[in-house]
Design a protein around this motif. Structure first.
Motif, PDB file in Angstrom:
ATOM      1  N   CYS A 134     -42.674   1.692 -33.071  1.00 33.89           N
ATOM      2  CA  CYS A 134     -43.929   1.985 -32.367  1.00 33.89           C
ATOM      3  C   CYS A 134     -43.618   3.002 -31.280  1.00 33.89           C
ATOM      4  CB  CYS A 134     -44.513   0.734 -31.715  1.00 33.89           C
ATOM      5  SG  CYS A 134     -44.829  -0.644 -32.815  1.00 33.89           S
ATOM      6  N   LEU A 135     -44.432   4.043 -31.167  1.00 31.35           N
ATOM      7  CA  LEU A 135     -44.207   5.096 -30.183  1.00 31.35           C
ATOM      8  C   LEU A 135     -45.506   5.364 -29.431  1.00 31.35           C
ATOM      9  CD1 LEU A 135     -42.947   6.079 -33.211  1.00 31.35           C
ATOM     10  CD2 LEU A 135     -41.729   7.618 -31.702  1.00 31.35           C
ATOM     11  N   VAL A 136     -45.403   5.509 -28.111  1.00 31.30           N
ATOM     12  CA  VAL A 136     -46.546   5.845 -27.261  1.00 31.30           C
ATOM     13  C   VAL A 136     -46.353   7.274 -26.771  1.00 31.30           C
ATOM     14  CG1 VAL A 136     -47.876   5.177 -25.222  1.00 31.30           C
ATOM     15  CG2 VAL A 136     -46.719   3.433 -26.587  1.00 31.30           C
ATOM     16  N   PHE A 137     -47.444   8.027 -26.609  1.00 32.52           N
ATOM     17  CA  PHE A 137     -47.290   9.424 -26.213  1.00 32.52           C
ATOM     18  C   PHE A 137     -48.447   9.892 -25.346  1.00 32.52           C
ATOM     19  CE2 PHE A 137     -49.060   9.077 -30.473  1.00 32.52           C
ATOM     20  CZ  PHE A 137     -50.229   9.828 -30.399  1.00 32.52           C
ATOM     21  N   GLY A 138     -48.172  10.978 -24.591  1.00 31.43           N
ATOM     22  CA  GLY A 138     -49.175  11.618 -23.753  1.00 31.43           C
ATOM     23  C   GLY A 138     -49.755  12.839 -24.444  1.00 31.43           C
ATOM     24  N   ARG A 139     -50.482  13.651 -23.653  1.00 29.93           N
ATOM     25  CA  ARG A 139     -51.166  14.798 -24.244  1.00 29.93           C
ATOM     26  C   ARG A 139     -50.204  15.880 -24.699  1.00 29.93           C
ATOM     27  NH1 ARG A 139     -56.294  15.848 -24.648  1.00 29.93           N
ATOM     28  NH2 ARG A 139     -56.765  14.049 -23.330  1.00 29.93           N
ATOM     29  N   ASP A 140     -49.075  16.025 -24.018  1.00 32.70           N
ATOM     30  CA  ASP A 140     -48.057  16.977 -24.459  1.00 32.70           C
ATOM     31  C   ASP A 140     -46.697  16.395 -24.174  1.00 32.70           C
ATOM     32  OD1 ASP A 140     -47.011  17.975 -21.764  1.00 32.70           O
ATOM     33  OD2 ASP A 140     -49.148  18.418 -21.585  1.00 32.70           O
ATOM     34  N   GLY A 141     -45.672  16.992 -24.777  1.00 32.07           N
ATOM     35  CA  GLY A 141     -44.324  16.425 -24.719  1.00 32.07           C
ATOM     36  C   GLY A 141     -43.726  16.370 -23.342  1.00 32.07           C
ATOM     37  N   GLY A 142     -44.216  17.197 -22.406  1.00 31.72           N
ATOM     38  CA  GLY A 142     -43.649  17.190 -21.059  1.00 31.72           C
ATOM     39  C   GLY A 142     -44.521  16.461 -20.073  1.00 31.72           C
ATOM     40  N   ASP A 143     -45.281  15.496 -20.541  1.00 30.20           N
ATOM     41  CA  ASP A 143     -46.302  14.840 -19.731  1.00 30.20           C
ATOM     42  C   ASP A 143     -45.725  13.704 -18.892  1.00 30.20           C
ATOM     43  OD1 ASP A 143     -48.766  14.495 -18.700  1.00 30.20           O
ATOM     44  OD2 ASP A 143     -49.717  13.730 -20.521  1.00 30.20           O
ATOM     45  N   GLY A 144     -44.758  14.020 -18.055  1.00 29.73           N
ATOM     46  CA  GLY A 144     -44.270  13.061 -17.064  1.00 29.73           C
ATOM     47  C   GLY A 144     -43.710  11.777 -17.610  1.00 29.73           C
ATOM     48  N   GLY A 145     -42.999  11.813 -18.750  1.00 33.45           N
ATOM     49  CA  GLY A 145     -42.370  10.615 -19.272  1.00 33.45           C
ATOM     50  C   GLY A 145     -43.270   9.745 -20.099  1.00 33.45           C
ATOM     51  N   MET A 146     -44.478  10.230 -20.429  1.00 35.15           N
ATOM     52  CA  MET A 146     -45.370   9.418 -21.262  1.00 35.15           C
ATOM     53  C   MET A 146     -44.799   9.215 -22.661  1.00 35.15           C
ATOM     54  SD  MET A 146     -47.906   8.480 -19.422  1.00 35.15           S
ATOM     55  CE  MET A 146     -46.736   8.371 -18.083  1.00 35.15           C
ATOM     56  N   ASP A 147     -43.878  10.098 -23.075  1.00 37.75           N
ATOM     57  CA  ASP A 147     -43.287   9.984 -24.405  1.00 37.75           C
ATOM     58  C   ASP A 147     -42.041   9.110 -24.426  1.00 37.75           C
ATOM     59  OD1 ASP A 147     -45.259  11.620 -25.294  1.00 37.75           O
ATOM     60  OD2 ASP A 147     -43.981  13.287 -25.881  1.00 37.75           O
TER      61      ASP A 147
END
Length: 481
Positions: free
Chosen positions: A244-257
């Motif tokens: 399971c993976l959680v992500f933000g709007r872009d890859g550099g989004d403050g550790g959301m990835d």
């Protein structure tokens, strides 16, 4: 004078008779007791020696359905029917935690639907022999719990569950797990009506997965990935090579990835994530997708991020599985994607729009239809039965989405007239593909599949839909009114 004397004697006799009766009652009550044996009477009839408390000095009467619980203290009441405790002084409700056999405060679920909404979908591809992986999408756990007659009011809203089950090496095992896990998990979540901490949530999900593996006779455990959403929390669980993976709007989004969980063996790996408004979505994949060459966490996220951000989770999964197959992954394969949409509860415009959307009874849409070999229903005039597979139809429609999203209504008209397999493409001008006015009740729409109607009511005016599957084929919709 004689009459007055007679009346006086009658009154005296009546008073003596009443007094005699009272003395008889007292004698009957104390019958068999001497003055020295009052202690026996106090033991057998203590209520005769205890004065009832006055309303001013004593506690108020318990609310209906509650009874005093002196063993807990003078302020405690208990409702047997609801299995609920009330502390009058604190004015709080409590339940007994069976795990530790202690009272804990009753949980009260928060309604966070004005801050966050969630929608998920999935896609799968089977082998030529029909072996397939499975997925379960439950976008509203409160409604699912109510259908099972479970009390879920102590959990936050929105509440949802998404899961994928690997068909390797045993598709029957995947099917059994898909039918059973949520049926076992929901009662466990409903059983404890107190507040749930992260550790307890993780342990409960893990226990349900492990117990189900034993019940299904799988010594190697289950190959699955699960995402459980409860308000602003996500519980991620994976076993058997899934992730399971959680992500933000872009890859550099403050550790959301950085938030993910994966397991390479039978043990269940879990974690709990506190959602923030920079989180965009989540992805669930089984071992076949995760271990395909080049399918790193970064790559997996990049393949689905754009479609998920556009609220097209099914298109995201179709795109991902296509890339996995081209990288060498062998069916059966499955993936699920989840979209988190955040709103400001103090902003009047989105709140008003949401209220108006809930009151809609009719919408109008256009569609592009691609039939496939499994399509049913009446064929349009002059159209031979489609020979392409479901997978081919989905990927063909997927390739149109960027053009339709960028080109607006005019691009939709052009592609509808050229490519759609529905006779509605013959309608003139901007009515090409028009389905007319659709009623919110799918039963009132003639010849329009229920899945199409549900998707239409989830769109804003001018919004392009996700890929929608029905018995007629696969569709993409454009809401016009």
């Amino acid at each position: 004078m004689a009459d007055q004397k007679d009346m006086k004697h009658a009154a005296i006799n009546a008073m003596m008779s009443k007094e005699s009766k009272n003395i008889a009652v007292v004698h009957k009550t104390n019958q068999g007791y001497s003055g020295k044996d009052l202690w026996r009477l106090k033991q057998e009839r203590p209520e005769l020696f205890t004065a009832a408390p006055s309303q001013e000095e004593g506690q108020p009467p318990p609310p209906p359905g509650y009874q005093e619980m002196p063993s807990l203290g003078p302020d405690w009441l208990y409702n047997r029917e609801r299995d609920l405790y009330l502390n009058r002084e604190a004015k709080k409700y409590y339940v007994r935690d069976a795990a530790i056999n202690e009272l804990c405060e009753l949980g009260v679920g928060r309604d966070l639907t004005s801050n966050i909404s969630v929608v998920g979908d999935a896609s799968a591809c089977a082998t030529s022999s029909g072996a397939s992986s499975k997925h379960v999408i439950i976008n509203d756990l409160h409604r699912a719990a109510a259908s099972m007659k479970l009390d879920f009011s102590h959990h936050d809203s929105p509440a949802a569950m998404f899961a994928v089950y690997d068909g390797k090496p045993n598709s029957a095992l995947a099917e059994g797990a898909a039918k059973s896990l949520h049926v076992r998990l929901l009662p466990r979540l409903a059983q404890h009506r107190g507040n749930w901490d992260n550790e307890r949530l993780e342990a409960t999900v893990s226990d349900c997965i492990q117990n189900l593996a034993v019940e299904l006779g799988s010594q190697a455990g289950l190959n699955l990935a699960v995402v459980l959403l409860l308000g602003g929390r996500l519980v991620l669980a994976a076993a058997g090579g899934a992730a399971c993976l959680v992500f933000g709007r872009d890859g550099g989004d403050g550790g959301m990835d950085d938030d993910e969980v994966a397991s390479d063996g039978p043990d269940v790996a879990t974690t709990c994530v506190i959602l923030e408004d920079s989180h965009v979505g989540a992805l669930l994949v089984t071992n076949g997708v995760r271990t395909a060459p080049g399918m790193t966490g970064t790559r997996l996220r990049s393949l689905v991020r754009g479609h998920v951000a556009a609220t097209r989770p099914r298109a995201a999964c179709i795109s991902l599985l296509g890339e996995a197959r081209r990288a060498g992954a062998e069916p059966p394969l499955v993936a699920a994607a989840v979209r988190f949409t955040w709103t400001d509860p103090e902003a009047p415009a989105p709140k008003k729009a949401k209220l108006e959307a809930s009151r809609l009874t009719k919408v109008r849409c256009r569609h592009i239809l691609f039939r496939h070999s499994g399509s049913t229903g009446q064929l349009d005039r002059g159209k031979p039965k489609a020979t392409r597979s479901v997978l081919e139809a989905e990927e063909a429609l997927l390739r149109l989405l960027p053009e339709l999203a960028m080109g607006g209504p005019s691009a939709f008209t052009t592609r509808c007239k050229k490519d759609s397999d529905c006779d509605t493409k013959l309608r003139g001008g901007e009515l090409a593909g028009d389905l007319g006015w659709l009623d919110k009740d799918p039963a009132k729409n003639r010849k329009i599949p229920a899945s199409v109607v549900r998707a239409a009511f989830g769109l804003n005016v001018g919004q392009l839909s996700d890929i929608v599957a029905s018995e007629r084929g696969v569709h993409v919709l454009l809401r016009t009114a």
